[in-house]
Write a protein that holds these residues in place. Structure first.
Motif, short mmCIF file in Angstrom:
data_model
loop_
_atom_site.label_atom_id
_atom_site.label_comp_id
_atom_site.label_asym_id
_atom_site.label_seq_id
_atom_site.Cartn_x
_atom_site.Cartn_y
_atom_site.Cartn_z
N ARG A 123 0.84 -1.21 0.00
CA ARG A 123 0.00 0.00 0.00
C ARG A 123 0.88 1.25 0.00
NH1 ARG A 123 -4.12 2.70 -1.89
NH2 ARG A 123 -4.98 4.23 -0.41
N GLY A 124 1.97 1.21 0.73
CA GLY A 124 2.88 2.34 0.76
C GLY A 124 3.43 2.67 -0.62
N MET A 125 3.76 1.64 -1.39
CA MET A 125 4.24 1.88 -2.75
C MET A 125 3.13 2.44 -3.62
SD MET A 125 6.89 -1.29 -3.46
CE MET A 125 5.67 -2.59 -3.18
N GLU A 126 1.92 1.95 -3.42
CA GLU A 126 0.78 2.42 -4.22
C GLU A 126 0.50 3.90 -4.02
OE1 GLU A 126 -1.82 -1.78 -4.30
OE2 GLU A 126 -2.40 -0.14 -2.96
N ILE A 127 0.69 4.40 -2.81
CA ILE A 127 0.40 5.81 -2.54
C ILE A 127 1.63 6.70 -2.64
CG2 ILE A 127 -1.60 5.21 -1.12
CD1 ILE A 127 0.05 5.89 1.35
N GLY A 128 2.75 6.11 -3.06
CA GLY A 128 3.93 6.92 -3.36
C GLY A 128 4.79 7.29 -2.18
N LEU A 129 4.78 6.48 -1.12
CA LEU A 129 5.66 6.76 0.01
C LEU A 129 7.11 6.48 -0.36
CD1 LEU A 129 3.82 5.25 3.14
CD2 LEU A 129 3.81 7.62 2.34
N ALA A 130 8.00 7.37 0.05
CA ALA A 130 9.43 7.11 -0.11
C ALA A 130 9.93 6.23 1.02
CB ALA A 130 10.21 8.42 -0.13
N GLN A 131 9.35 6.43 2.22
CA GLN A 131 9.70 5.63 3.39
C GLN A 131 8.44 5.22 4.13
OE1 GLN A 131 12.44 7.55 6.06
NE2 GLN A 131 13.90 8.07 4.45
N ILE A 182 10.90 0.75 -2.07
CA ILE A 182 10.43 1.59 -0.98
C ILE A 182 11.37 1.36 0.19
CG2 ILE A 182 8.83 -0.18 -0.11
CD1 ILE A 182 6.95 2.15 0.74
N ASP A 183 11.65 2.42 0.90
CA ASP A 183 12.59 2.34 2.02
C ASP A 183 11.82 1.99 3.29
OD1 ASP A 183 14.74 2.56 3.67
OD2 ASP A 183 15.30 4.60 3.06
N ILE A 184 12.05 0.80 3.81
CA ILE A 184 11.35 0.34 5.00
C ILE A 184 12.22 0.59 6.22
CG2 ILE A 184 10.42 -1.69 6.20
CD1 ILE A 184 9.83 -2.88 3.41
N ARG A 185 11.64 1.23 7.24
CA ARG A 185 12.32 1.46 8.49
C ARG A 185 11.64 0.61 9.58
NH1 ARG A 185 15.71 6.03 7.28
NH2 ARG A 185 16.15 5.51 5.10
N VAL A 186 12.44 -0.08 10.35
CA VAL A 186 11.93 -1.04 11.33
C VAL A 186 11.81 -0.35 12.69
CG1 VAL A 186 12.29 -3.28 12.42
CG2 VAL A 186 13.05 -2.91 10.05
N GLY A 187 10.60 -0.23 13.17
CA GLY A 187 10.37 0.51 14.39
C GLY A 187 9.53 -0.24 15.41
N ALA A 219 11.83 14.73 10.33
CA ALA A 219 12.80 13.84 10.95
C ALA A 219 12.59 12.42 10.45
CB ALA A 219 12.67 13.88 12.47
N THR A 220 13.64 11.80 9.95
CA THR A 220 13.62 10.39 9.58
C THR A 220 14.68 9.69 10.43
OG1 THR A 220 15.24 10.61 7.80
CG2 THR A 220 12.92 10.97 7.23
N PHE A 221 14.62 8.35 10.45
CA PHE A 221 15.50 7.61 11.34
C PHE A 221 16.05 6.36 10.65
CE2 PHE A 221 12.50 10.05 13.77
CZ PHE A 221 13.27 10.63 14.75
N ASP A 222 17.31 6.10 10.92
CA ASP A 222 17.98 4.93 10.34
C ASP A 222 19.00 4.44 11.36
OD1 ASP A 222 19.11 2.99 8.78
OD2 ASP A 222 19.88 4.36 7.24
N GLY A 223 18.78 3.24 11.89
CA GLY A 223 19.71 2.70 12.88
C GLY A 223 19.81 3.57 14.12
N ARG A 224 18.70 4.13 14.54
CA ARG A 224 18.59 5.00 15.72
C ARG A 224 19.29 6.35 15.54
NH1 ARG A 224 17.04 2.45 20.35
NH2 ARG A 224 16.15 4.52 20.78
N LYS A 225 19.60 6.70 14.29
CA LYS A 225 20.18 7.99 14.00
C LYS A 225 19.14 8.85 13.27
CE LYS A 225 25.12 6.85 13.73
NZ LYS A 225 24.99 5.90 14.82
#
Length: 268
Positions: free
Chosen positions: A25-33, A79-84, A256-262
């Motif tokens: 769904r995220g890809m369908e609506i054009g999310l980058a992340q 799509i860039d998936i962030r694990v939270g 703000a975006t996050f990658d590896g707690r940064k």
């Protein structure tokens, strides 16, 4: 850049849809992340005797993380998936919370206050908990918990910081000082906040936080991210255009975006 950092899926018991359905769904609506951020398992109540469908069972947590990482690799480049994780702050259970957070390779952890003791102030089934209570005292307890959450060092940002207003229960007095004190704690401890758009579909009828709080956060230099708090795939991204517009109106130009707690700020 379009992002949505707050999502829940079927494992938590009160949402529907698989993780992969959210990604698609995220890809369908054009999310980058897209941030996958389901609820931390319950640690302070007995899941067998408490209300059902509150959070994922503890034995599902490693499976959740494994699936997130698999999807991250599978859809890399699309799509860039962030694990939270939405990591509830529960006063008195800090060691248990820290153990969970340190056990997995999160990209980010949301610090949210849902529980005051065993009362989940965000659960529509528990609104009777307001009956007979001094509402100002409840607000004071809630915002005190938010400040304590910010001070733990466990979290990357505070989620739906004024969710206490969700069902429209408000004290007669002004709570600006409580709200500002919570945001001051966020600033003091170097966290961000989220603009959680889901409040628009709730009795509160406004986002979390309010425009006033968001303006104060901006003036204090507190970074912000956004999330739909979707509990079903079709609600992914819901009201996020309105959220982005409010952020821009207040003065924000970056998310703000996050990658590896940064934390990384990106233009939007």
């Amino acid at each position: 850049m379009k992002i949505d950092y707050h999502t829940h899926h079927a494992r938590c018991g009160h949402a529907v849809g698989s993780l992969e359905e959210y990604v698609i769904r995220g890809m369908e609506i054009g999310l980058a992340q897209i941030g996958l951020s389901d609820h931390m398992p319950l640690i302070h109540v007995n899941p067998a005797t408490y209300l059902p469908e509150m959070a994922m069972p503890m034995d599902e947590l490693p499976r959740y993380v494994e699936e997130c990482l698999e999807l991250k690799e599978k859809y890399k480049g699309r799509i860039d998936i962030r694990v939270g994780l939405e990591g509830d702050y529960i006063e008195g259970y800090e060691e248990d919370i820290e153990r969970i957070i340190r056990a997995y390779p999160w990209d980010y952890v949301i610090g949210s206050v849902h529980f005051l003791g065993e009362w989940d102030i965000t659960d529509f089934r528990q609104t009777a908990g307001w009956e007979g209570r001094d509402r100002m005292a409840v607000y004071e307890q809630y915002y005190d918990a938010v400040q304590k959450a910010a001070a733990t060092g466990f979290y990357d940002y505070i989620g739906h910081i004024d969710v206490i207003k969700r069902f429209g229960y408000a004290p007669e007095g002004d709570v600006t000082h409580l709200e500002n004190a919570a945001l001051d704690a966020v600033k003091r401890h170097g966290l961000a906040i989220e603009l959680n758009a889901s409040g628009l579909r709730m009795p509160a009828a406004e986002m979390f936080p309010s425009a006033r709080m968001l303006q104060y956060a901006y003036e204090q230099g507190i970074p912000a991210t956004i999330g739909s708090d979707a509990h079903q795939p079709e609600r992914l991204g819901q009201y996020l255009e309105e959220a982005r517009a409010l952020l821009k109106k207040v003065g924000y130009t970056q998310l703000a975006t996050f990658d590896g707690r940064k934390r990384l700020l990106v233009d939007f």
